[in-house]
Design an enzyme around this catalytic site. Structure first.
Site, short mmCIF file in Angstrom:
data_model
loop_
_atom_site.label_atom_id
_atom_site.label_comp_id
_atom_site.label_asym_id
_atom_site.label_seq_id
_atom_site.Cartn_x
_atom_site.Cartn_y
_atom_site.Cartn_z
N GLU A 107 0.84 -1.22 0.00
CA GLU A 107 0.00 0.00 0.00
C GLU A 107 0.87 1.26 0.00
O GLU A 107 0.53 2.26 -0.65
CB GLU A 107 -0.95 -0.03 1.21
CG GLU A 107 -1.99 -1.15 1.05
CD GLU A 107 -2.85 -1.35 2.29
OE1 GLU A 107 -2.27 -1.68 3.35
OE2 GLU A 107 -4.07 -1.16 2.22
N GLU A 127 -4.05 -9.61 3.55
CA GLU A 127 -4.80 -9.28 4.78
C GLU A 127 -5.94 -10.26 5.04
O GLU A 127 -6.28 -10.55 6.18
CB GLU A 127 -5.34 -7.85 4.71
CG GLU A 127 -4.28 -6.76 4.89
CD GLU A 127 -3.58 -6.36 3.59
OE1 GLU A 127 -3.69 -7.10 2.58
OE2 GLU A 127 -2.93 -5.30 3.59
N1 3HC Z 1 4.20 -8.20 11.66
C1 3HC Z 1 4.90 -8.65 12.71
N2 3HC Z 1 5.72 -9.70 12.66
C2 3HC Z 1 5.82 -10.33 11.49
C3 3HC Z 1 5.14 -9.92 10.36
C4 3HC Z 1 4.29 -8.78 10.46
N3 3HC Z 1 3.61 -8.33 9.43
N4 3HC Z 1 5.43 -10.75 9.34
C5 3HC Z 1 6.32 -11.64 9.82
N5 3HC Z 1 6.55 -11.39 11.12
C6 3HC Z 1 7.46 -12.10 12.00
C7 3HC Z 1 7.09 -13.57 12.16
O1 3HC Z 1 6.15 -13.75 13.18
C8 3HC Z 1 8.42 -14.20 12.45
O2 3HC Z 1 8.69 -13.96 13.80
P1 3HC Z 1 9.51 -15.03 14.67
O3 3HC Z 1 10.83 -15.18 13.96
O4 3HC Z 1 9.56 -14.43 16.01
O5 3HC Z 1 8.68 -16.29 14.62
C9 3HC Z 1 9.40 -13.36 11.64
O6 3HC Z 1 8.73 -12.12 11.36
C10 3HC Z 1 9.81 -13.99 10.32
O7 3HC Z 1 8.63 -14.37 9.63
P2 3HC Z 1 8.52 -15.79 8.91
O8 3HC Z 1 9.07 -16.85 9.79
O9 3HC Z 1 7.10 -15.91 8.47
O10 3HC Z 1 9.50 -15.57 7.68
P3 3HC Z 1 9.36 -16.09 6.19
O11 3HC Z 1 10.55 -15.62 5.49
O12 3HC Z 1 8.99 -17.53 6.18
O13 3HC Z 1 8.09 -15.30 5.58
C11 3HC Z 1 6.71 -13.42 5.08
C12 3HC Z 1 8.12 -13.92 5.42
C13 3HC Z 1 6.27 -13.94 3.72
C14 3HC Z 1 6.77 -11.91 5.04
C15 3HC Z 1 5.71 -13.91 6.16
O14 3HC Z 1 6.23 -13.61 7.42
C16 3HC Z 1 4.35 -13.29 6.07
O15 3HC Z 1 3.54 -13.73 5.29
N6 3HC Z 1 4.09 -12.28 6.91
C17 3HC Z 1 2.78 -11.68 7.03
C18 3HC Z 1 2.47 -10.78 5.88
C19 3HC Z 1 1.14 -10.12 6.08
O16 3HC Z 1 0.16 -10.75 6.45
N7 3HC Z 1 1.06 -8.82 5.82
C20 3HC Z 1 -0.13 -8.10 5.97
C21 3HC Z 1 -0.21 -7.58 7.36
S1 3HC Z 1 -1.74 -6.78 7.70
C22 3HC Z 1 -1.58 -5.26 7.00
O17 3HC Z 1 -0.60 -4.96 6.35
C23 3HC Z 1 -2.73 -4.37 7.25
C24 3HC Z 1 -2.69 -3.14 6.38
O18 3HC Z 1 -3.40 -3.40 5.19
C25 3HC Z 1 -3.32 -1.98 7.09
#
Ligand code: 3HC
Ligand code: NAI
Length: 703
Positions: A107, A127
């Protein structure tokens, strides 16, 4: 210049670089939001700067909002405000993406005036997987650039896309190979040389060029969701917001998006899904990992080429490793090989792989009837018949054939792995690796930890799960481990309701209504009733005589009605149909059984069916916790979510119970106990938690 501890501004020549540095995924926490807004404003105010590049250090452009901040008091600036600051910059802003630019990260990028992305980058709006919607202008800015269909595809699937697709969508303007910052600099310089104008996305309308088509897409998605996303909140809100993007001014659309986002964020659905997100990452955090390191895993083997052996072999091949299959004779081996080849033949027919790729994969597969072929294997997974004596025989041969330090794993569903391990000379190398069917598809891997196993073997199991892209859950040894043990209990609760007056069709419908893709009797018909029938006959002599035993399933199986494979089970499957219809003869059998045991049928509401089924599950979950079979409530949640179809938006049974209130669950169990005090015994742990005013979340946090 350091703007906050997570964001800096660096000016070189005419370009200002806003650099985000918040490992591991550059999540957009407060200091990052403030830093980006501050960096943009400072660059805007700096007369030397003519264009701004937003770029991130480490492995990825921001992967979204900081999920750990959700539910806490809001800390300004909000993400939508930051996006507006980016767009309002009076100088062209270029977002330079790499890694996974997801959610709020994308975004921010959509609010920039131009986007360049590394060739390996992925972009997405996931999301929905958290029960949310893009809440920082994604629902308003994305369709302005790319039309309703691709925007909704991305938001409703939650799946990221690669840069080629993103460029086709009009979201990515330039693809970078090599050094991203250097290429972003060159791109910015070119834009300046061409006097390219700022291009505020909120003012763009390319996506609205054909409003009839836009409206048709909205209507079609709404209709499809009415079936596929029944009971869920965020998918429908996404469609509403994307529709509004084309109908109302941008500022009004932003107000609507914010309200919808907040409604989702405060719902139990998003709390459940956010719990699931963190829980599935927590399950890999196990005590053994503190000191032990995984053993080598260069070559694997499976014993048995039936349903599970073949599926596990495919899972291993898909992960790029070689695998040996051992079967008891040539005929069985040929069948096992055919089971493996069938999977790739289907992939070939569906165009998922080509003939060269198929040949390359199968090159890594070999079969043998001779255990001597296992001499150089690091890890073997036994998947022969579910009989202790057969497995002991196999393990004796493995003990003789495998090199020292090799890992001997069993895929048993129920058997006592301590007993099996004790029969060989190296119990420290024996572990349970309980895959789910189909093993190449299902995400769950229960890693069953016997008493004598060494820590590095357990840790290797977790490393294998990662390699195979499975979600591992640590479980202790007991009848059925975590998942099948709970299943046995809540299935009994369902059978009791069936005998007491609910039809299997009502029970299935009630659980689909709860969010399960299928009810328990549909699952039974799909899996086949014969295996359970055989097990029940075998266990009949040792069954507790005080336990209420429902014979309806036996009456059905005695007729040879084993489910889909016999075209008849609880349901009728006429003319090869895969969706069954209700069978009046089954209802008559159930009536006969009720008469035989002297039960007057009563009726059960949808809610009552759900409450009893779930109460049985949660109560047994408490017993599993108290015995140390599961480490934490979240391990139970992940098991049920990934192995048993529990709806993700409910978070798992233990999270669900927390949201309902453990006192409410306990009160229900105590009411049911008035009818059947033998089955409905409230777990001591449940009583204790209620008495202490604690819940499962407290246990997850070690409180
Ligand atoms: N916020 C906080 N922590 C996060 C995070 C986030 N968005 N995304 C990942 N983390 C943390 C994980 O919990 C993990 O923590 P840990 O090591 O303590 O367990 C660490 O970061 C590493 O994450 P992964 O183990 O998942 O690492 P990968 O490399 O396997 O994957 C990724 C990376 C593809 C970015 C995956 O973490 C992911 O899909 N993250 C979530 C993405 C997401 O859902 N984004 C949307 C958020 S909601 C939003 O943006 C709302 C907005 O529209 C207003
Ligand atoms: P299956 O009957 O499809 O396959 C078993 C295979 O083992 C057969 O091909 C048989 O020829 C082979 N076999 C038997 N004895 C052997 C021996 N001594 N040496 C080599 N091969 C031998 O059974 P399935 O369903 O694959 O189950 C295997 C194991 O996996 C069982 O322990 C079962 O409990 C477990 N399991 C099964 C699941 C399922 O859904 N089917 C799910 C999870 C675990």
């Amino acid at each position: 210049m350091q703007i906050t501890d997570k964001v800096s501004l660096k000016v070189e020549g005419a370009i200002g670089y806003v650099v985000v540095d918040n490992p591991p995924v550059n999540a957009l926490g407060q200091a990052v939001r403030e830093g980006i807004a501050g960096g943009i404003r400072a660059a805007d105010a700096d007369a030397a700067v003519q264009a701004v590049v937003i770029v991130a250090k480490g492995r990825t452009f921001p992967a979204g909002a900081d999920i750990t901040e959700f539910g806490k008091p809001p800390m300004p600036p909000s993400l939508p405000e930051v996006c507006q600051v980016v767009e309002d910059c009076s100088k062209p802003v270029i977002a330079a993406l790499h890694g996974t630019a997801l959610g709020g990260g994308l975004e921010i990028a959509l609010s920039a005036h131009y986007r360049i992305a590394d060739a390996a980058a992925k972009i997405g709006l996931p999301e929905i997987n958290l029960g949310l919607l893009p809440g920082a202008s994604g629902t308003q800015r994305m369709p302005r650039i790319t039309r309703a269909a691709p925007a909704l595809d991305m938001m409703l699937s939650g799946k990221p896309v690669g840069v080629v697709k993103a460029a086709e969508m009009g979201v990515i303007d330039e693809i970078s190979t090599g050094d991203l910052t250097a290429n972003a600099t060159a791109y910015a310089t070119r834009l300046l040389a061409e006097s390219a104008a700022r291009r505020p996305t909120s003012e763009r309308r390319e996506g609205f060029d054909d409003m009839a088509a836009y409206d048709a897409v909205i209507a079609a998605r709404r209709a499809a969701l009415a079936k596929s996303a029944k009971g869920q909140l965020s998918p429908f809100k996404i469609v509403d917001c994307v529709e509004a993007a084309a109908k109302i001014p941008f500022a009004d659309g932003m107000v609507m998006e914010r309200a919808a986002f907040m409604e989702c964020l405060t719902s139990d659905q998003s709390k459940g899904m956010i719990h699931a997100f963190f829980a599935e990452r927590q399950t890999a955090k196990i005590p053994e990992a503190a000191t032990a390191k995984p053993r080598a895993m260069d070559k694997l083997a499976v014993i048995g080429g039936g349903t599970m052996g073949a599926g596990i072999a495919v899972a291993v091949l898909d992960a790029g490793l070689p695998v040996v299959m051992i079967e008891r004779d040539q005929e069985s081996l040929d069948r096992g090989r055919a089971n493996v080849e069938k999977v790739y033949a289907r992939n070939l027919a569906k165009g998922r792989i080509d003939a060269t790729q198929m040949a390359a994969v199968l090159e890594r597969f070999s079969g043998s009837t001779d255990y001597a072929s296992l001499a150089d294997v690091d890890l073997v997974i036994e998947a022969v018949f579910e009989e202790m004596e057969v497995k002991k025989g196999v393990f004796a041969q493995l003990d003789a054939a495998m090199k020292p330090g090799a890992i001997l794993a069993t895929n048993t569903s129920y058997l006592n792995i301590d007993e099996l391990a004790a029969t060989i000379s190296r119990p420290q190398d024996v572990v349970g690796l309980h895959f789910f069917s189909p093993a190449n598809i299902m995400k769950l891997l229960e890693i069953v930890v016997p008493a004598q196993v060494s820590d590095d073997v357990v840790v290797t199991g977790f490393a294998l799960a990662k390699l195979l892209r499975k979600i591992p859950v640590r479980a202790g040894v007991c009848d059925g481990f975590i998942g099948n043990r709970l299943l046995a209990v809540y299935r009994r609760a369902a059978d009791y309701m069936m005998e007491d007056g609910a039809s299997p069709y009502e029970i299935d419908a009630a659980l689909r209504d709860f969010g399960y893709p299928m009810g328990p009797y549909q699952v039974s018909d799909l899996a086949g009733g014969d295996i359970g029938f055989a097990t029940r006959k075998r266990k009949a002599p040792i069954r507790d005589p005080n336990e209420r035993y429902v014979e309806i399933a036996d009456r059905i199986c005695e007729r040879g009605w084993f489910g889909q494979k016999t075209a008849r089970g609880y349901y009728l499957y006429e003319n090869g149909a895969r969706v069954g219809t209700e069978d009046p003869e089954v209802l008559a059998i159930i009536d006969d059984e009720r008469r035989r045991v002297g039960i007057n049928a009563t009726s059960f509401s949808v809610e009552e069916i759900q409450n009893r089924y779930l109460a049985a599950m949660v109560n047994e979950g408490c017993n599993v916790l108290a015995e140390g079979i599961a480490l934490r409530p979240l391990d139970i949640d992940v098991t049920l979510l990934y192995g048993y179809g529990f709806p993700r938006w409910r978070g798992g049974p233990m999270k669900w119970a927390d949201m309902v209130g453990l006192d409410v669950i306990l009160a229900r169990i105590e009411t049911y106990a008035k009818e059947d005090a033998h089955f409905w015994q409230a777990a001591p742990l449940l009583k204790q938690l209620v008495a202490e005013g604690r819940n499962f979340d407290d246990l997850n946090k070690g409180k």
